[in-house]
Write a protein that holds these residues in place. Structure first.
Motif, PDB file in Angstrom:
ATOM      1  N   VAL A  89       0.851  -1.179   0.000  1.00  0.00           N
ATOM      2  CA  VAL A  89       0.000   0.000   0.000  1.00  0.00           C
ATOM      3  C   VAL A  89       0.895   1.239   0.000  1.00  0.00           C
ATOM      4  N   PHE A 111       0.200  -1.696  -5.019  1.00  0.00           N
ATOM      5  CA  PHE A 111       1.179  -2.225  -5.964  1.00  0.00           C
ATOM      6  C   PHE A 111       1.659  -3.548  -5.394  1.00  0.00           C
ATOM      7  N   GLU A 139       7.493  -0.744   7.584  1.00  0.00           N
ATOM      8  CA  GLU A 139       6.063  -1.006   7.420  1.00  0.00           C
ATOM      9  C   GLU A 139       5.588  -2.174   8.275  1.00  0.00           C
ATOM     10  N   ASP A 168       9.894  -2.011   2.977  1.00  0.00           N
ATOM     11  CA  ASP A 168       9.571  -1.894   1.549  1.00  0.00           C
ATOM     12  C   ASP A 168      10.719  -1.161   0.858  1.00  0.00           C
ATOM     13  N   LYS A 185      10.508  -1.452  -6.921  1.00  0.00           N
ATOM     14  CA  LYS A 185       9.965  -2.036  -5.696  1.00  0.00           C
ATOM     15  C   LYS A 185      10.128  -3.554  -5.627  1.00  0.00           C
ATOM     16  N   GLY A 254       2.180   0.162   4.230  1.00  0.00           N
ATOM     17  CA  GLY A 254       2.577   1.544   3.978  1.00  0.00           C
ATOM     18  C   GLY A 254       3.529   2.067   5.035  1.00  0.00           C
ATOM     19  N   THR A 255       4.277   3.111   4.658  1.00  0.00           N
ATOM     20  CA  THR A 255       5.321   3.646   5.548  1.00  0.00           C
ATOM     21  C   THR A 255       4.981   5.053   6.015  1.00  0.00           C
TER      22      THR A 255
HETATM   23 ZN    ZN Z   1       5.874   1.239   1.034  1.00  0.00          ZN
END
Ligand code: ZN
Length: 296
Positions: A89, A111, A139, A168, A185, A254-255
């Motif tokens: 995310v 993604f 994350e 990530d 990524k 997510g970060t």
């Molecule tokens: Zn991330």
């Protein structure tokens, strides 16, 4: 419970993480006279209800009987080594979206990575030769334990097997070469996870956890998962409306702010070989990632 994957004599196996060290599940199964002593995270995840009860009861038995550890892994692995899906995310914390000069998303930005990205704690990551802008992203990772199809947000956490730290890793130059982020990524080793899975009885609310990232021991990210724009429950529910989530699938949630990309261009010091990044989320231990030499 805290469960770690490792390799012993060439085979993947499962260990409890205890105050005294690691205790191999297969060893305790043998002491209990079980026929099938092959325990892996995959076996645990694909039969979660039975396996949870069994491992809890063996765990209590082992503690009462003061069973000592037998063999340690030759190599520690990520809790899940071959996830069917690695969903990620983007921009899930407002200050991180702001530091990245991106819009606050209306829907989760999704993604993915693939299993080539998975490495455990302590394993060095060797970035692709061409990558010049290596960055970290601490994350919270959700590890699924039950098949989830169109689940309600209020019910979503029931489908979780556990949680772990994730990083990530991102090569920003490759990430922004095209409109799709994938290349920057999904390189080999770009999804460190670990050091172990923590079951939800120890993490009643995954959106109330301190999250910290250290670069060579110096704190560079510090937030709390309560600041996510889309909570873990929301993400599971949302994703499950469009694709079936299976046991062993993982979600990088997510970060927060504090990544290198968020700094002024003139101040950015991208990761170099010899540096170490560690991610520690409350209750989940510490995931350590040495940055190795770039691939030739
Ligand atoms: Zn991330």
């Amino acid at each position: 419970m805290r469960l770690a994957s490792g390799r012993l004599d060439g085979r993947e196996q499962l260990w409890w993480v205890t105050e005294q060290g690691l205790l191999r599940v297969g060893y305790v199964a043998a002491l209990r006279g079980e026929e099938n002593t092959e325990w892996t995270m995959e076996r645990f995840l694909t039969d979660l209800d039975n396996a949870l009860d069994l491992l809890q009861s063996w765990w209590h038995w082992a503690q009462e009987s003061e069973v000592m550890t037998d063999r340690l892994p030759d190599e520690t692995l990520a809790p899940v080594t071959q996830p069917g899906k690695i969903l990620c995310v983007g921009l899930n914390y407002r200050p991180h979206a702001r530091e990245s000069h991106m819009e606050i998303p209306q829907y989760p930005v999704l993604f993915n990575k693939y299993s080539n990205a998975v490495v455990g704690s302590g394993r060095p990551v060797h970035p692709p030769a061409i990558a010049q802008q290596m960055d970290y992203e601490a994350e919270l990772v959700v590890i699924m334990g039950r098949r989830a199809v169109n689940v309600a947000e209020s019910d979503a956490l029931r489908y979780v097997a556990g949680y772990c730290n994730g990083n990530d890793l991102s090569a920003r130059d490759l990430q922004f070469r095209t409109s799709q982020w994938l290349l920057g990524k999904a390189a080999d080793g770009f999804g460190p996870m670990g050091p172990y899975l923590v079951t939800p009885d120890e993490i009643p609310d995954p959106n109330q956890l301190e999250i910290v990232c250290r670069r060579n021991g110096v704190e560079v990210q510090h937030s709390n998962t309560r600041h996510m724009i889309f909570s873990c429950s929301h993400l599971i529910s949302y994703i499950s409306r469009y694709m079936t989530l299976e046991p062993g699938d993982v979600i990088f949630t997510g970060t927060p702010e504090g990544v290198i990309f968020g700094q002024q261009e003139s101040e950015r010091q991208w990761l170099k070989a010899g540096e170490t990044v560690s991610v520690s989320i409350e209750g989940l231990g510490e995931l350590t990632t040495p940055i190795g030499n770039w691939k030739e």
